[in-house]
Design an enzyme around this catalytic site. Structure first.
Site: not given
Lengths: 615, 615
Positions: A177, A193, A195, A263, A281, A323, A325, A350, A489
């Site tokens: 991405t 990826g 997750e 990413w 993560n 999570d 990241d 984050r 965002w």
């Protein structure tokens, strides 16, 4: 260790030779110093997203107009930005990842369009919408990635594929991405990826041939991480990381599914010849299932772009249970500190802390909460470099831990900040959200979700889910804030016009006075904005451009038509009402000032009457 | 004949009683006289698409700006227009046919959104993209159709479904694309599917209950066509049509697959209490397979809206061999003729002739070629009312007849013209295209294409595929033209500001001086325009709004990703290069003038600073 590590850490020696290496004539670095262009995703290697242009400024921005628009032909989330190289503009859409080239002298015609053939299986494993964060440019080539894991070098003149490389395999949950970074003759790309039990890596391809030059994993054996046990510095301790620094922080072979994907955005210091990026993560989201620090997930890395070897690594969130990241951008700047001007980087993580590191060695200089609601840790211990975790908000399997701030989407996700060297402030589009987090055990199966937690997210104190702030890094203080209903965002842009530009999830595109936070101009773009404004000069006129096109994790309910709040990794309920405010749809929107007494069409330098012969 | 025909033709008697029947307080007709609103698809019952507003005018239109935008969340062709009723705006998108309501006092929030559940089989039988031509309004209800053949009455305040009716069956090739017309308490809707052996009909549903009141077929027995053999006038002969006027023009039962679908625009004369619409091509496209005049395909009908009974019918293209659907709008106006002012209608037919009829009885007053390249007929004989067909360009099975002008898409398709009562001119967005047409025999199978011809279309003389013209109906003369590269497939709007507005297939939205044809303003909208501009006044400010979103037959290659020129009913090759100029994507674009010294955001009457509390 291989030969390619021999000179890896002679960073103080290599300074001069590494700086300003030309790529086909004028170097990319030189080009990035020309404010008329925007040749890299982050504006320049520092990822400041700041422009010296000031034709549009606090005094005239209220007269800004839309100069032209262009639908991207796609509906999903647009998290990227156009590049402007000479007279050409290049940008990439959400999946199916069209790449458009536009000659700015004739914007009514697409110069070329590239539409990659994709493995549609990628659509079933892309965790958080089918977003894209843009293309890179170097040496007459446009570098683009496709969601299904391919990297393309396109002829910037024609759009023809010069080479393509396979960097990720959707069958294993791997997607792509992020925008590439080009340094010297290396095209550096990451992988998504986290997750899906993906083991993160960052990889360099040869700019001319597309051949893989090196790959550095985020977890695993030293050799595969391109870490030198004796020379790679642990930022937290300022000591060498030692042997198998990752393996010993995992139970058995869990590092093979260890996450730490890559990413986000990548910055680069030509003087140090180091590039900086963060890892995501650890897999799974269930911390009980993976004891240990889970290195080097959640880490800022500094690596040599030519060899991939790590100069240093600093892990922000050991043994993550939220999570958080660590993929957010590291912006390079000089920190005024006790009369000194230190080569630093600033990283809004984050996890709700803003980290300032010495970018030469990863030494932690400051770490402050940038949102007062942060509660998972009370502070980052500057001595140990580790967070002091509040046990109350540590997660574990089988327990629903409520009221954790920030939520998994972070107090800021990948939406990049801008650093304004004039004000010495960071302008940051932020989230303001908390969560309940219930971890559970999960078994890995290739190509299937490997999440291991049910998350519910909701607004933090005050009810607003987003903030746009001015932040003084020297003293760790927020100076002003704009509260927004939804997460902010999209990224920020600042200019020497004393303006900060950003967009909201509902589609407002705004120009803000950097000194006061006053919104001087706003325009309702077709869709919500999760992309990053840029500015450029063409034929003597300054333009500001942004992609409008909502989606991404923040808008996953709208993008994927999900309705249960626990779906979409917990992001659905948080923005359940977003569809009342905006719709999907990608559009490039370009702004400019009108000339005195001219026609709006003069914004385009086109003569309406000349169109009588045809359009 | 049934009782409901008893008073059908007392048109000279019923004048007074039929006029201005109130629908829930102020009548729709009264509302349509208020230029601040735009309460019907065509502006008012005359379908003039003219507004008395003049705040935006030839003197200031060069300062026009985009006030706000809104993505529709869909990619296919947008052939409709917003309605403005009081403070509310309503519009419908291409499939999946979302209906949006927006309070103009707060355009940043969607007041409601309706998303019909659809039978996706409709997607496989919609001939020419998944377009929609807009909603109607009456008595607190928004009337919307869905591609799959359903008609919905929605509560205009809440979007809740008050009733729904099933008007078409996709399994039989029937779909719906057109805007309804509401007269009195009848909701009048047509049907699409002329390329699937659909037998066309027009149907009225009760506005309050949704119950079917009447249905009138275009072909078949008199009773099913609601034609009175002794009273329904044949416009061509000015005599009653006689018994079974349709049946005797078909071989056997071919009328059951006879086409004559009804997917265009409908106008209405309250004084005569007659509404006007056209019927489409006969099935199949192969004329050899269906001897006879194939009545009443290709016909302008005048019917009583309360009973459906036909007052008159005028067939323009008997025994069509070119797919010259007669569905184009009939605009009601008063024709100055020999000192008289006749109640007339003007109809730019797909076959390249512009017809002016006495709208009381269908008598042909004038018929002129509006494109000099028209060759399939030399003229329309005013005595017989029939075209004088040039045998050279008549088509037949097994023969590839080349160089026919216009092409099947017509010299104008459903893109509606505007009649300006100030200049007494028609402003018409046109095609300028020719074709090769090879008919062949085909067997009918329900739900499968029943086309029977391979067509290749290409630009007519001059190379431009589109024209925007000013046309003087009194003398049958084009006064000026703007040549456009592609078909001008969006409708026209004129205003008392001496302006004509229209959009091009590549996305230019233009304001043109009605007197000179000079383009005074143009703006590059996100996508190509095939929709119809409207104008309205809100809080003292005039706005012009248009849906940008390319598609439809003119752009079928782009919309459906077709590449062989013979695909898409021959429409692909004609616009094969369109993708070089524009992309799919629906966006509402709203224009306004800035106030002196104000901020662009004042266009929206919103205070930027108030947004600090959240958006």
């Amino acid at each position: 260790m291989s030969i390619r590590m021999n000179c890896a850490f002679a960073i103080y020696v290599c300074l001069v030779s590494a700086s300003g290496v030309a790529v086909g004539g004028e170097s990319l670095e030189q080009m990035s110093q020309d404010p008329n262009q925007w040749v890299m995703p982050g504006g320049d290697y520092s990822v400041n997203r700041h422009s010296k242009l000031n034709q549009i400024n606090v005094d005239n921005v209220t007269h800004l107009q839309v100069a032209w628009t262009m639908s991207t032909g796609t509906l999903r989330g647009h998290e990227g930005q156009p590049l402007v190289v000479g007279d050409m503009m290049y940008f990439e859409t959400a999946y199916p990842n069209y790449v458009y080239a536009i000659n700015l002298d004739n914007v009514e015609r697409v110069a070329w369009k590239f539409a990659p053939k994709q493995n549609e299986f990628a659509l079933s494993v892309a965790c958080c919408d089918f977003v894209n964060r843009g293309v890179a440019y170097a040496d007459g080539k446009v570098l683009a990635i496709a969601l299904d894991g391919h990297v393309y070098a396109l002829n910037a003149k024609t759009g023809e594929v010069i080479w393509q490389a396979t960097n990720a395999d959707p069958e294993l949950g791997q997607t792509m991405t992020s925008a590439p970074l080009v340094v010297h003759d290396k095209v550096i790309v990451g992988v998504s990826g986290g997750e899906y039990g993906v083991r993160g890596h960052i990889t360099a391809y040869d700019l001319n041939s597309g051949k893989q030059v090196w790959r550095a994993y985020s977890t695993g054996p030293d050799e595969e991480m391109l870490m030198d046990p004796e020379k790679t510095i642990d930022g937290a301790t300022q000591k060498p990381v030692g042997k198998e620094s990752s393996l010993k922080t995992w139970d058995g072979e869990q590092w093979k599914l260890g996450g730490g994907t890559t990413w986000g955005w990548y910055s680069y210091d030509p003087n140090l010849n180091l590039f900086y990026y963060g890892s995501g993560n650890p897999g799974t989201w269930n911390p009980t299932q993976r004891p240990g620090d889970n290195k080097w997930s959640m880490t800022i890395f500094a690596r040599n772009p030519d060899t991939g070897v790590a100069a240093w690594a600093y892990q922000m969130t050991p043994h993550d249970g939220w999570d958080y990241d660590g993929i957010n951008e590291s912006v390079l700047f000089n920190l005024d500190s006790g009369g000194e001007s230190l080569p630093a980087l600033i990283h809004f993580d984050r996890n709700g802390f803003v980290y300032i590191l010495d970018r030469r060695n990863g030494k932690l200089l400051r770490a402050d909460k940038y949102d007062p609601t942060v509660n998972w840790a009370s502070r980052i211990n500057l001595e140990t470099g580790r967070p002091e975790v509040n046990a109350q908000w540590m997660t574990e399997a089988g327990k629903n831990v409520k009221g954790i701030c920030p939520a998994a989407e972070g107090d800021k996700n990948m939406q990049p900040v801008s650093y304004d060297p004039q004000t010495k402030r960071v302008y940051a589009p932020l989230n303001h959200i908390c969560m309940d987090y219930q971890a559970f055990s999960i078994k890995y199966k290739a190509g299937f979700p490997f999440v291991g937690a049910v998350v519910e997210m909701y607004p933090a104190e005050g009810g607003n889910r987003g903030r746009f702030i001015s932040y003084d890094p020297a003293v760790g203080k927020t100076e002003w804030e704009i509260k927004d209903m939804f997460q902010d965002w999209g990224g920020a842009l600042t200019t020497d016009g004393s303006l900060a530009f950003y967009g909201t999830l509902t589609g407002w595109f705004r120009a803000v006075d950097v000194h006061t936070g006053k919104i001087l101009y706003q325009f309702r773009t077709p869709s919500g904005i999760i992309a990053n404004p840029i500015t450029y000069m063409h034929a003597g006129k300054q333009y500001v451009a942004v992609l409008s096109g909502v989606g991404g994790w923040a808008a996953i309910g709208l993008a994927a038509d999900l309705h249960k709040s626990s779906e979409g990794l917990g992001g659905v309920g948080l923005t359940a009402s977003l569809g009342d405010y905006t719709n999907l749809g990608g559009t490039l929107v370009v702004f400019a000032l009108p000339q005195a007494g001219d026609q709006t069409t003069a914004l385009l330098r086109s003569s309406p009457s000349s169109d009588k012969k045809g359009d």
